[in-house]
Enzyme design. Sequence first.
Site, PDB file in Angstrom:
ATOM      1  N   LYS A   1       0.830  -1.213   0.000  1.00 17.06           N
ATOM      2  CA  LYS A   1       0.000   0.000   0.000  1.00 17.06           C
ATOM      3  C   LYS A   1       0.858   1.253   0.000  1.00 17.06           C
ATOM      4  O   LYS A   1       0.565   2.232  -0.715  1.00 17.06           O
ATOM      5  CB  LYS A   1      -0.926  -0.001   1.221  1.00 17.06           C
ATOM      6  CG  LYS A   1      -1.815   1.245   1.348  1.00 17.06           C
ATOM      7  CD  LYS A   1      -2.733   1.415   0.147  1.00 17.06           C
ATOM      8  CE  LYS A   1      -3.543   2.713   0.212  1.00 17.06           C
ATOM      9  NZ  LYS A   1      -4.514   2.743   1.303  1.00 17.06           N
TER      10      LYS A   1
ATOM     11  N   LYS B   1       0.575  11.727   5.118  1.00 18.42           N
ATOM     12  CA  LYS B   1       0.971  10.672   6.056  1.00 18.42           C
ATOM     13  C   LYS B   1       1.488   9.449   5.307  1.00 18.42           C
ATOM     14  O   LYS B   1       2.538   8.884   5.662  1.00 18.42           O
ATOM     15  CB  LYS B   1      -0.225  10.265   6.923  1.00 18.42           C
ATOM     16  CG  LYS B   1       0.084   9.178   7.943  1.00 18.42           C
ATOM     17  CD  LYS B   1      -1.164   8.411   8.356  1.00 18.42           C
ATOM     18  CE  LYS B   1      -1.607   7.450   7.271  1.00 18.42           C
ATOM     19  NZ  LYS B   1      -2.660   6.498   7.709  1.00 18.42           N
TER      20      LYS B   1
END
Length: 291
Positions: free
Chosen positions: A173, A242
């Site tokens: 991811k 993030k």
Amino acid sequence: MTALTIGIVGLGRMGLGMAANCAAKGFRTLGSDPSPERMAMAAGKGVMLAAGLADLVAASDVVIASLPTADVVAAVVEGPGGFLARAPAHAVLVDTSTSEAGVSRRLAALAAAKGLGFVDAPVSGGPSGAEAGTLTMMIGGEARHLARALPALEAISAKRLHVGGPGAGNVAKLVNNLLVGAHLLTVSEAVRLSEAAGVPAADVLAVVNAASGRSAVSEVNYPRWVLNGAFDSGFTMGLMRKDVRLAAALAAESGVDLPVSELVARIWADSAARLADGEDFNRIVEDRPTP
């Protein structure tokens, strides 16, 4: 009605859609979230409301977490009344958050020591995919734990890619989102170049998308959220910053030299001075730092 009970921890824009799909597909579905408003929305979609995390975990065969950071995931697993303390035998926790591989590996080991399963399965597809049940899942964990959780995962996703052992889903991811972050920057520069040279963005993107320069950003993001000025993908600047930061940290931890990715990470980090965390992440294409 299946006998499997699914607990959803975190009923935000992703978790609520997952919970609604589980309930709609016949699973006994419990939900927990600190927001009374999100709990009420879940109840309206057929989700049973748990009194708290401990009650949800104790009653669930599969717990699906959709949470903002690795620290919050760790608290749900390790904290008082959390997964390790209250889960029934052979239960599995599936973490769909974009988290950290090292944290997932540690939590998987702790779960295994108690006869429980932990699977990291971050998702792609955004809130619309969560609502439609068409998410893509990048899965790390043991095959036997994945097999136990599979009926629940089939209820919330269209594609499930088992990448490897614990933490592998997180790595995949972060790599994916690092590429998305880079592609948003490079496509925005390509569009600026074409327009400066007299070719409209839509026209040059039609060529790019029929040729070898295409990407999900040029094919999906630009027509759906950028060119029309919508900027309503449901994924924020803060979340993308993030993810890019975590990818950069993974590169440093892994000891690899990635000069282009380092520049991408710096641009995304610096954009915080001009684009608030709550802005749509596609707004990065409008960012013009002062020299």
